[in-house]
Design a protein around this motif. Structure first.
Motif, PDB file in Angstrom:
ATOM      1  N   GLU A  23      42.948  58.837  61.490  1.00  0.00           N
ATOM      2  CA  GLU A  23      42.659  59.145  60.090  1.00  0.00           C
ATOM      3  C   GLU A  23      43.490  60.343  59.629  1.00  0.00           C
ATOM      4  N   ASN A  24      43.585  61.378  60.472  1.00  0.00           N
ATOM      5  CA  ASN A  24      44.367  62.565  60.123  1.00  0.00           C
ATOM      6  C   ASN A  24      45.841  62.231  59.960  1.00  0.00           C
ATOM      7  N   GLU A  25      46.374  61.370  60.830  1.00  0.00           N
ATOM      8  CA  GLU A  25      47.772  60.984  60.738  1.00  0.00           C
ATOM      9  C   GLU A  25      48.045  60.190  59.458  1.00  0.00           C
ATOM     10  N   ARG A  26      47.125  59.288  59.102  1.00  0.00           N
ATOM     11  CA  ARG A  26      47.294  58.501  57.870  1.00  0.00           C
ATOM     12  C   ARG A  26      47.266  59.407  56.645  1.00  0.00           C
ATOM     13  N   LEU A  27      46.341  60.388  56.644  1.00  0.00           N
ATOM     14  CA  LEU A  27      46.233  61.301  55.510  1.00  0.00           C
ATOM     15  C   LEU A  27      47.492  62.154  55.388  1.00  0.00           C
ATOM     16  N   LYS A  28      48.007  62.634  56.518  1.00  0.00           N
ATOM     17  CA  LYS A  28      49.231  63.442  56.510  1.00  0.00           C
ATOM     18  C   LYS A  28      50.398  62.631  55.948  1.00  0.00           C
ATOM     19  N   LYS A  29      50.495  61.386  56.361  1.00  0.00           N
ATOM     20  CA  LYS A  29      51.565  60.517  55.885  1.00  0.00           C
ATOM     21  C   LYS A  29      51.428  60.259  54.380  1.00  0.00           C
ATOM     22  N   LEU A  30      50.188  60.070  53.917  1.00  0.00           N
ATOM     23  CA  LEU A  30      49.928  59.871  52.497  1.00  0.00           C
ATOM     24  C   LEU A  30      50.386  61.077  51.672  1.00  0.00           C
ATOM     25  N   LEU A  31      50.016  62.270  52.119  1.00  0.00           N
ATOM     26  CA  LEU A  31      50.325  63.480  51.363  1.00  0.00           C
ATOM     27  C   LEU A  31      51.828  63.757  51.369  1.00  0.00           C
ATOM     28  N   ASN A  32      52.482  63.492  52.496  1.00  0.00           N
ATOM     29  CA  ASN A  32      53.933  63.653  52.553  1.00  0.00           C
ATOM     30  C   ASN A  32      54.617  62.714  51.572  1.00  0.00           C
ATOM     31  N   TYR A  33      54.081  61.506  51.454  1.00  0.00           N
ATOM     32  CA  TYR A  33      54.672  60.515  50.557  1.00  0.00           C
ATOM     33  C   TYR A  33      54.529  60.931  49.101  1.00  0.00           C
ATOM     34  N   VAL A  34      53.348  61.369  48.707  1.00  0.00           N
ATOM     35  CA  VAL A  34      53.113  61.655  47.291  1.00  0.00           C
ATOM     36  C   VAL A  34      53.914  62.862  46.830  1.00  0.00           C
ATOM     37  N   GLU A  35      54.296  63.747  47.741  1.00  0.00           N
ATOM     38  CA  GLU A  35      55.107  64.902  47.374  1.00  0.00           C
ATOM     39  C   GLU A  35      56.495  64.481  46.887  1.00  0.00           C
ATOM     40  N   THR A  36      56.906  63.260  47.204  1.00  0.00           N
ATOM     41  CA  THR A  36      58.210  62.771  46.754  1.00  0.00           C
ATOM     42  C   THR A  36      58.141  62.250  45.319  1.00  0.00           C
ATOM     43  N   LEU A  37      56.951  62.089  44.764  1.00  0.00           N
ATOM     44  CA  LEU A  37      56.787  61.561  43.411  1.00  0.00           C
ATOM     45  C   LEU A  37      56.624  62.718  42.433  1.00  0.00           C
ATOM     46  N   GLU A  38      57.678  63.012  41.699  1.00  0.00           N
ATOM     47  CA  GLU A  38      57.630  64.104  40.734  1.00  0.00           C
ATOM     48  C   GLU A  38      56.787  63.694  39.513  1.00  0.00           C
ATOM     49  N   ASN A  39      56.238  64.688  38.851  1.00  0.00           N
ATOM     50  CA  ASN A  39      55.479  64.496  37.606  1.00  0.00           C
ATOM     51  C   ASN A  39      54.132  63.806  37.803  1.00  0.00           C
ATOM     52  N   TYR A  40      53.671  63.735  39.062  1.00  0.00           N
ATOM     53  CA  TYR A  40      52.372  63.104  39.300  1.00  0.00           C
ATOM     54  C   TYR A  40      51.508  63.967  40.204  1.00  0.00           C
ATOM     55  N   ASP A  41      50.239  64.087  39.832  1.00  0.00           N
ATOM     56  CA  ASP A  41      49.208  64.581  40.733  1.00  0.00           C
ATOM     57  C   ASP A  41      48.541  63.359  41.360  1.00  0.00           C
ATOM     58  N   TYR A  42      47.572  63.590  42.187  1.00  0.00           N
ATOM     59  CA  TYR A  42      46.953  62.455  42.875  1.00  0.00           C
ATOM     60  C   TYR A  42      45.511  62.753  43.243  1.00  0.00           C
ATOM     61  N   VAL A  43      44.782  61.682  43.454  1.00  0.00           N
ATOM     62  CA  VAL A  43      43.424  61.753  43.988  1.00  0.00           C
ATOM     63  C   VAL A  43      43.381  60.880  45.236  1.00  0.00           C
ATOM     64  N   THR A  44      42.922  61.441  46.338  1.00  0.00           N
ATOM     65  CA  THR A  44      42.766  60.639  47.550  1.00  0.00           C
ATOM     66  C   THR A  44      41.438  59.901  47.492  1.00  0.00           C
TER      67      THR A  44
END
Length: 204
Positions: A23-44
């Protein structure tokens, strides 16, 4: 001699530790991915239920109006585009995945920059594919080409991975020829956590 350090590591404990680490690895991968999307915030959010069957063509997540979720927001995971929000409750939302037969996404062939439309081809428990339509005449497409969102939509940001061409076709569907079969980047048989993208307004 008993290994004191691991004496209490029962099979159940080890399994729980492995699940937590995954679960921790999936969350880390998710957060790393969303940092590449400019102009967007996110909700997990966590997937809490899906339509009956093998695939997550429609499913429910544990975030709703309480987290600022609104209809037609994009849903992604670390592997790529998942779908969009179609219904919002106080603390839950319903998502339609891109494999659903009602789904259409404006896309681009990453190599050639040709624009087309991907439709969900979900119809049976064994069908987890997408179909690509409306490429320009004389299109250049080969198996392995990566398909990404075009950005020509008010819903999906540009350059999110959708899938990979698995087969180039000229198959007719209701009078319209599909150009290719697309293998989704997301594993729609094993969705657990997702990100809902919220466009930044520029206000602090």
């Amino acid at each position: 001699r008993v290994d004191i350090e691991h004496a209490n590591d029962t099979p159940g404990t080890v399994d729980r530790m492995r699940m937590k680490n995954g679960e921790n690895e999936r969350l880390k991968k998710l957060l790393n991915y969303v940092e590449t999307l400019e102009n967007y915030d996110y909700v997990t959010a966590v997937v809490t239920g899906n339509s009956q069957g093998v695939w997550f063509e429609t499913f429910t997540i544990n975030a709703g109006r309480n987290k600022g979720i609104k209809k037609d927001m994009s849903v992604v995971c670390a592997d790529g585009l998942v779908g969009r929000i179609i219904e919002v409750g106080a603390n839950w939302s319903k998502v339609t995945a891109i494999i659903d037969a009602s789904s259409e996404v404006s896309v681009m062939v990453e190599r050639t920059r040709d624009i087309g439309v991907v439709r969900g081809a979900f119809s049976t428990a064994d069908d987890n594919q997408l179909e690509l339509y409306y490429l320009p005449s004389g299109f250049d497409l080969v198996p392995g080409d990566r398909i990404v969102t075009s950005g020509m939509s008010s819903i999906f940001p540009k350059s999110i991975v959708v899938g990979t061409v698995s087969e180039v076709t000229r198959r007719s569907a209701e009078g319209t020829q599909s150009n290719a079969i697309i293998e989704p980047a997301v594993d729609f048989g094993h969705l657990e956590e997702v990100l809902v993208l919220i466009e930044k307004t520029g206000e602090e």
